[in-house]
Write a protein that holds these residues in place. Sequence first.
Motif, PDB file in Angstrom:
ATOM      1  N   LYS A  32       0.833  -1.203   0.000  1.00 40.16           N
ATOM      2  CA  LYS A  32       0.000   0.000   0.000  1.00 40.16           C
ATOM      3  C   LYS A  32       0.868   1.253   0.000  1.00 40.16           C
ATOM      4  CE  LYS A  32      -3.758  -2.475   0.455  1.00 40.16           C
ATOM      5  NZ  LYS A  32      -4.765  -2.599  -0.629  1.00 40.16           N
ATOM      6  N   VAL A  33       0.299   2.350  -0.480  1.00 36.13           N
ATOM      7  CA  VAL A  33       0.986   3.640  -0.462  1.00 36.13           C
ATOM      8  C   VAL A  33       0.885   4.215   0.946  1.00 36.13           C
ATOM      9  CG1 VAL A  33       1.070   5.960  -1.409  1.00 36.13           C
ATOM     10  CG2 VAL A  33       0.494   4.035  -2.891  1.00 36.13           C
ATOM     11  N   VAL A  34       2.036   4.374   1.591  1.00 38.84           N
ATOM     12  CA  VAL A  34       2.076   4.921   2.949  1.00 38.84           C
ATOM     13  C   VAL A  34       2.168   6.442   2.908  1.00 38.84           C
ATOM     14  CG1 VAL A  34       3.334   4.892   5.139  1.00 38.84           C
ATOM     15  CG2 VAL A  34       3.186   2.810   3.762  1.00 38.84           C
ATOM     16  N   LYS A  35       2.909   6.962   1.948  1.00 37.27           N
ATOM     17  CA  LYS A  35       3.120   8.410   1.863  1.00 37.27           C
ATOM     18  C   LYS A  35       3.372   8.792   0.414  1.00 37.27           C
ATOM     19  CE  LYS A  35       3.788  12.416   3.992  1.00 37.27           C
ATOM     20  NZ  LYS A  35       2.769  13.038   4.856  1.00 37.27           N
ATOM     21  N   ALA A  36       2.804   9.913   0.004  1.00 37.46           N
ATOM     22  CA  ALA A  36       3.049  10.475  -1.322  1.00 37.46           C
ATOM     23  C   ALA A  36       3.486  11.922  -1.155  1.00 37.46           C
ATOM     24  CB  ALA A  36       1.795  10.390  -2.192  1.00 37.46           C
ATOM     25  N   VAL A  37       4.645  12.251  -1.736  1.00 39.64           N
ATOM     26  CA  VAL A  37       5.219  13.593  -1.598  1.00 39.64           C
ATOM     27  C   VAL A  37       5.345  14.197  -2.987  1.00 39.64           C
ATOM     28  CG1 VAL A  37       7.180  14.945  -0.794  1.00 39.64           C
ATOM     29  CG2 VAL A  37       6.484  12.896   0.455  1.00 39.64           C
ATOM     30  N   VAL A  38       4.800  15.399  -3.163  1.00 35.52           N
ATOM     31  CA  VAL A  38       4.867  16.120  -4.433  1.00 35.52           C
ATOM     32  C   VAL A  38       5.668  17.395  -4.212  1.00 35.52           C
ATOM     33  CG1 VAL A  38       3.563  17.149  -6.332  1.00 35.52           C
ATOM     34  CG2 VAL A  38       2.607  15.207  -5.073  1.00 35.52           C
ATOM     35  N   SER A  39       6.634  17.644  -5.071  1.00 26.74           N
ATOM     36  CA  SER A  39       7.485  18.841  -4.972  1.00 26.74           C
ATOM     37  C   SER A  39       7.282  19.727  -6.195  1.00 26.74           C
ATOM     38  CB  SER A  39       8.963  18.441  -4.855  1.00 26.74           C
ATOM     39  OG  SER A  39       9.185  17.655  -3.696  1.00 26.74           O
ATOM     40  N   HIS A  40       7.246  21.038  -5.955  1.00 22.12           N
ATOM     41  CA  HIS A  40       7.038  22.028  -7.022  1.00 22.12           C
ATOM     42  C   HIS A  40       8.198  23.022  -7.012  1.00 22.12           C
ATOM     43  CE1 HIS A  40       2.664  20.972  -7.535  1.00 22.12           C
ATOM     44  NE2 HIS A  40       2.855  20.571  -6.287  1.00 22.12           N
ATOM     45  N   ARG A  41       8.692  23.341  -8.183  1.00 21.21           N
ATOM     46  CA  ARG A  41       9.719  24.377  -8.301  1.00 21.21           C
ATOM     47  C   ARG A  41       9.131  25.732  -8.635  1.00 21.21           C
ATOM     48  NH1 ARG A  41      13.789  22.729 -12.643  1.00 21.21           N
ATOM     49  NH2 ARG A  41      14.965  24.475 -11.765  1.00 21.21           N
ATOM     50  N   THR A  42       7.868  25.776  -9.024  1.00 19.98           N
ATOM     51  CA  THR A  42       7.225  27.037  -9.396  1.00 19.98           C
ATOM     52  C   THR A  42       5.801  27.065  -8.849  1.00 19.98           C
ATOM     53  OG1 THR A  42       6.433  26.107 -11.495  1.00 19.98           O
ATOM     54  CG2 THR A  42       8.548  27.273 -11.534  1.00 19.98           C
ATOM     55  N   CYS A  43       5.206  28.246  -8.866  1.00 18.05           N
ATOM     56  CA  CYS A  43       3.802  28.449  -8.500  1.00 18.05           C
ATOM     57  C   CYS A  43       3.179  29.363  -9.552  1.00 18.05           C
ATOM     58  CB  CYS A  43       3.671  29.070  -7.108  1.00 18.05           C
ATOM     59  SG  CYS A  43       1.968  29.494  -6.640  1.00 18.05           S
ATOM     60  N   GLY A  44       2.066  28.956 -10.126  1.00 19.98           N
ATOM     61  CA  GLY A  44       1.449  29.732 -11.200  1.00 19.98           C
ATOM     62  C   GLY A  44       0.984  31.100 -10.756  1.00 19.98           C
ATOM     63  N   CYS A  63       0.188  28.704  -1.888  1.00 21.33           N
ATOM     64  CA  CYS A  63       1.360  28.599  -2.760  1.00 21.33           C
ATOM     65  C   CYS A  63       1.889  27.167  -2.717  1.00 21.33           C
ATOM     66  CB  CYS A  63       2.444  29.580  -2.304  1.00 21.33           C
ATOM     67  SG  CYS A  63       3.895  29.605  -3.391  1.00 21.33           S
ATOM     68  N   VAL A  64       2.211  26.633  -3.893  1.00 20.43           N
ATOM     69  CA  VAL A  64       2.704  25.257  -3.993  1.00 20.43           C
ATOM     70  C   VAL A  64       4.219  25.209  -4.156  1.00 20.43           C
ATOM     71  CG1 VAL A  64       0.549  24.380  -4.935  1.00 20.43           C
ATOM     72  CG2 VAL A  64       2.320  25.230  -6.491  1.00 20.43           C
ATOM     73  N   HIS A  65       4.862  26.351  -4.255  1.00 19.90           N
ATOM     74  CA  HIS A  65       6.312  26.386  -4.444  1.00 19.90           C
ATOM     75  C   HIS A  65       7.001  25.950  -3.143  1.00 19.90           C
ATOM     76  CE1 HIS A  65      10.171  28.888  -5.351  1.00 19.90           C
ATOM     77  NE2 HIS A  65      10.332  27.597  -5.589  1.00 19.90           N
ATOM     78  N   ASP A  66       7.633  24.774  -3.174  1.00 23.55           N
ATOM     79  CA  ASP A  66       8.265  24.248  -1.960  1.00 23.55           C
ATOM     80  C   ASP A  66       9.666  23.695  -2.204  1.00 23.55           C
ATOM     81  OD1 ASP A  66       7.578  22.086  -3.471  1.00 23.55           O
ATOM     82  OD2 ASP A  66       6.313  21.110  -1.969  1.00 23.55           O
ATOM     83  N   HIS A  67      10.230  23.960  -3.372  1.00 21.00           N
ATOM     84  CA  HIS A  67      11.588  23.478  -3.654  1.00 21.00           C
ATOM     85  C   HIS A  67      12.343  24.583  -4.394  1.00 21.00           C
ATOM     86  CE1 HIS A  67      14.779  20.544  -4.359  1.00 21.00           C
ATOM     87  NE2 HIS A  67      14.844  21.009  -5.593  1.00 21.00           N
ATOM     88  N   THR A  68      13.497  24.938  -3.861  1.00 18.10           N
ATOM     89  CA  THR A  68      14.288  26.016  -4.454  1.00 18.10           C
ATOM     90  C   THR A  68      15.596  25.525  -5.059  1.00 18.10           C
ATOM     91  OG1 THR A  68      15.278  26.463  -2.284  1.00 18.10           O
ATOM     92  CG2 THR A  68      13.337  27.769  -2.923  1.00 18.10           C
TER      93      THR A  68
END
Length: 414
Positions: A32-44, A63-68
Amino acid sequence: MSCAVDTAWHNRGFDSLTSHSFFMSKAQYGKKVVKAVVSHRTCGVCKWWKRNRPSEAVRNHRCVHDHTGSVRLMESVSGERGVCELHKDGTPVEVIEGDGDNTMIARLKSKSNISLKKKFDRNHIVKNIGKKLYALQADKSTKLSKLVILHIQKCVKYILAKNQGDPKGIEENLKALVPHQFADHTMCQPPWCGYKRDRSVKYSHRSLPYKGPLKDDHLRSQLEKLFEPVVMKAPQLADLGSSQQCEHAIREVTMTAPKSLHYGNSESLDFRVKATAAFINEARHYISKVHSEAGLSPGVHSLRYADKCLKHRKRVQERSALPSTKRRRLQLKQERSITQGAQEALEDMSYQSEIGHSDDADIQKLPDLVPRGDFKPIVLPTGQPTYIAFDLETNWPYTRWPDPTYYPGCCHRT
């Protein structure tokens, strides 16, 4: 708890704006999927305000920007974030199974003071060896065919499968792997080498060309040099894991978020990734459960269709796990490879970069093989038969069967 972890980028190459990582439990917990992590470099929204209203402050939004950092760093950062969140939620991870292409373990130990055990993925180990063999094949001074590469990969799979938990056994068998292909069995062990198990029977390499050993000394030296670093990693190869279920989850994401479309400017990609995780965990029943949570009817037809799809899914999984099914897949793959090589030998170069600019392109094709005739005995009414002797001349393309090209004959009367 042991988790299989893998990360995928939304676009090929190292210029993707998003990535998604899956933490999945092992078979004993249902994969089963225990954790799903999504990373964004930009925010529209942030990009729009900076482009159209640079003098004003960006309005409040989610804001979805969470990776620099760079794209290469996203896999390590996503894995680190997922492990830390699982620890905070009371689900500590002790063992991570996946490829060795990132520095997640080192980052966790340095920044979060979390020590984990790493198990490398068996398929990635074999594929990395295959990449090195194909790179060696590109060297014109080395004669190495695709059949030999597939045979060596198969031998590596046998060694890894039969010696799990035995670092010394893996080291000894890997050292004997290359000499074994050249009929040198001094270092071989009986459980792995058929020549050592029964010397009364003539040993043949069933997967090598012509079922005989290799004889090129230069190729042997190159292969021994290639396997030296692999032998040194024997302690790490003695306890391998698998992240195949993560590969399946990543493929499912492409169904809801195709790579030709960009959903990373908002939370749309997050919703699609989490919907994929719910589909893997609950199958199609997750739709009815969402309707029930929202106070809507789960739908009688939806429940029946979900049950039907779940039964079909279990049947396919059971059938695909059978050794006969896996063996058949390998046979079909080998047949396609042989057919492709035979067809390319009969044809000339028909697809190549800028081949259409040439005026003297050769589009001729060798004739197909003549099918065998259905001959029946002939009974002569009278007289003696005439005997004709034929001398058959053939060409020899890169196929298994030659093509006849010339039939000189001589008549002999009796």
